[in-house]
Design a protein around this motif. Structure first.
Motif, PDB file in Angstrom:
ATOM      1  N   GLU A   2      -9.889  56.905 -40.513  1.00  0.00           N
ATOM      2  CA  GLU A   2      -9.886  58.269 -39.992  1.00  0.00           C
ATOM      3  C   GLU A   2      -8.660  59.016 -40.530  1.00  0.00           C
ATOM      4  O   GLU A   2      -7.572  58.443 -40.633  1.00  0.00           O
ATOM      5  CB  GLU A   2      -9.856  58.203 -38.461  1.00  0.00           C
ATOM      6  N   ARG A   6      -5.132  69.085 -42.206  1.00  0.00           N
ATOM      7  CA  ARG A   6      -4.702  70.417 -41.802  1.00  0.00           C
ATOM      8  C   ARG A   6      -4.984  71.346 -42.974  1.00  0.00           C
ATOM      9  O   ARG A   6      -4.386  71.207 -44.041  1.00  0.00           O
ATOM     10  CB  ARG A   6      -3.198  70.369 -41.514  1.00  0.00           C
ATOM     11  N   GLU A   8      -5.094  75.242 -44.338  1.00  0.00           N
ATOM     12  CA  GLU A   8      -4.647  76.611 -44.043  1.00  0.00           C
ATOM     13  C   GLU A   8      -5.336  77.585 -44.991  1.00  0.00           C
ATOM     14  O   GLU A   8      -5.293  77.422 -46.213  1.00  0.00           O
ATOM     15  CB  GLU A   8      -3.127  76.733 -44.156  1.00  0.00           C
ATOM     16  N   VAL A  42      -5.560  78.160 -39.415  1.00  0.00           N
ATOM     17  CA  VAL A  42      -5.400  76.724 -39.658  1.00  0.00           C
ATOM     18  C   VAL A  42      -6.537  75.971 -38.975  1.00  0.00           C
ATOM     19  O   VAL A  42      -6.837  76.218 -37.807  1.00  0.00           O
ATOM     20  CB  VAL A  42      -4.045  76.226 -39.113  1.00  0.00           C
ATOM     21  N   TYR A  43      -7.176  75.094 -39.734  1.00  0.00           N
ATOM     22  CA  TYR A  43      -8.178  74.197 -39.180  1.00  0.00           C
ATOM     23  C   TYR A  43      -7.583  72.790 -39.131  1.00  0.00           C
ATOM     24  O   TYR A  43      -7.199  72.253 -40.175  1.00  0.00           O
ATOM     25  CB  TYR A  43      -9.427  74.153 -40.064  1.00  0.00           C
ATOM     26  N   ASN A  44      -7.482  72.241 -37.948  1.00  0.00           N
ATOM     27  CA  ASN A  44      -7.059  70.847 -37.789  1.00  0.00           C
ATOM     28  C   ASN A  44      -8.313  70.006 -37.614  1.00  0.00           C
ATOM     29  O   ASN A  44      -9.051  70.188 -36.640  1.00  0.00           O
ATOM     30  CB  ASN A  44      -6.156  70.708 -36.566  1.00  0.00           C
ATOM     31  N   ILE A  45      -8.552  69.119 -38.561  1.00  0.00           N
ATOM     32  CA  ILE A  45      -9.814  68.393 -38.621  1.00  0.00           C
ATOM     33  C   ILE A  45      -9.557  66.893 -38.558  1.00  0.00           C
ATOM     34  O   ILE A  45      -8.633  66.386 -39.202  1.00  0.00           O
ATOM     35  CB  ILE A  45     -10.548  68.733 -39.947  1.00  0.00           C
ATOM     36  N   ARG A  46     -10.366  66.179 -37.777  1.00  0.00           N
ATOM     37  CA  ARG A  46     -10.389  64.720 -37.803  1.00  0.00           C
ATOM     38  C   ARG A  46     -11.623  64.304 -38.590  1.00  0.00           C
ATOM     39  O   ARG A  46     -12.743  64.677 -38.215  1.00  0.00           O
ATOM     40  CB  ARG A  46     -10.512  64.150 -36.383  1.00  0.00           C
ATOM     41  N   LEU A  47     -11.390  63.572 -39.653  1.00  0.00           N
ATOM     42  CA  LEU A  47     -12.455  63.282 -40.602  1.00  0.00           C
ATOM     43  C   LEU A  47     -12.506  61.786 -40.891  1.00  0.00           C
ATOM     44  O   LEU A  47     -11.466  61.144 -41.033  1.00  0.00           O
ATOM     45  CB  LEU A  47     -12.134  64.033 -41.899  1.00  0.00           C
ATOM     46  N   GLU A  48     -13.709  61.256 -40.998  1.00  0.00           N
ATOM     47  CA  GLU A  48     -13.850  59.867 -41.432  1.00  0.00           C
ATOM     48  C   GLU A  48     -14.061  59.819 -42.940  1.00  0.00           C
ATOM     49  O   GLU A  48     -14.801  60.642 -43.494  1.00  0.00           O
ATOM     50  CB  GLU A  48     -15.037  59.203 -40.724  1.00  0.00           C
ATOM     51  N   LYS A  58     -13.727  65.189 -49.988  1.00  0.00           N
ATOM     52  CA  LYS A  58     -14.511  65.833 -48.921  1.00  0.00           C
ATOM     53  C   LYS A  58     -13.865  67.148 -48.479  1.00  0.00           C
ATOM     54  O   LYS A  58     -14.549  68.151 -48.256  1.00  0.00           O
ATOM     55  CB  LYS A  58     -14.631  64.895 -47.713  1.00  0.00           C
ATOM     56  N   ILE A  62     -15.381  70.841 -48.421  1.00  0.00           N
ATOM     57  CA  ILE A  62     -15.476  71.588 -47.152  1.00  0.00           C
ATOM     58  C   ILE A  62     -14.839  72.968 -47.299  1.00  0.00           C
ATOM     59  O   ILE A  62     -15.383  73.979 -46.855  1.00  0.00           O
ATOM     60  CB  ILE A  62     -14.789  70.780 -46.018  1.00  0.00           C
TER      61      ILE A  62
ATOM     62  N   ALA B  36     -13.587  65.981 -34.979  1.00  0.00           N
ATOM     63  CA  ALA B  36     -13.053  67.075 -34.162  1.00  0.00           C
ATOM     64  C   ALA B  36     -12.522  68.170 -35.078  1.00  0.00           C
ATOM     65  O   ALA B  36     -12.041  67.890 -36.182  1.00  0.00           O
ATOM     66  CB  ALA B  36     -11.929  66.566 -33.266  1.00  0.00           C
ATOM     67  N   ASN B  38     -10.076  71.769 -34.544  1.00  0.00           N
ATOM     68  CA  ASN B  38      -9.365  72.747 -33.719  1.00  0.00           C
ATOM     69  C   ASN B  38      -8.810  73.825 -34.632  1.00  0.00           C
ATOM     70  O   ASN B  38      -8.351  73.526 -35.729  1.00  0.00           O
ATOM     71  CB  ASN B  38      -8.194  72.106 -32.986  1.00  0.00           C
TER      72      ASN B  38
END
Lengths: 83, 83
Positions: A2, A6, A8, A42-48, A58, A62, B36, B38
């Motif tokens: 994972e 971040r 921007e 800002v997009y804070n993303i958790r990505l696998e 990826k 995106i 996720a 944010n």
């Protein structure tokens, strides 16, 4: 694995930033000596992803497909593995 | 003197982030394994102030009065002098 990403998104120079302009005006009316305001997101993303390289690929995709408008936006990102 | 200020406004935990949720859904539909998303906002401000301390005081006030909603937003900022 994972990854914490971040992204921007900011406006390319020369594109109008109405939110920044309105904020500048509001601050000026409150007597703050503000010379310029620019807004970015800002997009804070958790990505696998299977590896850091895979995650980078990826995130590039995106940004290009969904988050940034190529006509007016710049994007930059940072990626770190979640331990 | 002139200062370059970067203010980041993010949602306090527990507050819903509809833009993040919608982005997550859109990415998921494009087959990206996103867990996720944010969203936060960055204000890049050019500000005049007599000193770094004065600039910090002004930025605190600006955040509390205009940029952040105390019910739902956190804010943090960085300031640097423009040479």
């Amino acid at each position: 694995m994972e990854y914490r990403v971040r992204v921007e998104i900011s406006l390319k120079s020369g594109h109008s930033d109405p939110e920044g302009e309105t904020t500048k005006k509001a601050l000026f009316e409150l007597k703050y000596p503000v010379k310029a305001v620019n807004v970015s997101k800002v997009y804070n993303i958790r990505l696998e992803a299977t590896s850091l390289k895979d995650a980078k690929g990826k995130v590039e995709e995106i940004c290009r497909r969904l988050l940034a408008n190529p006509v007016k936006d710049n994007y930059e990102f940072e990626i770190e593995e979640v331990k």
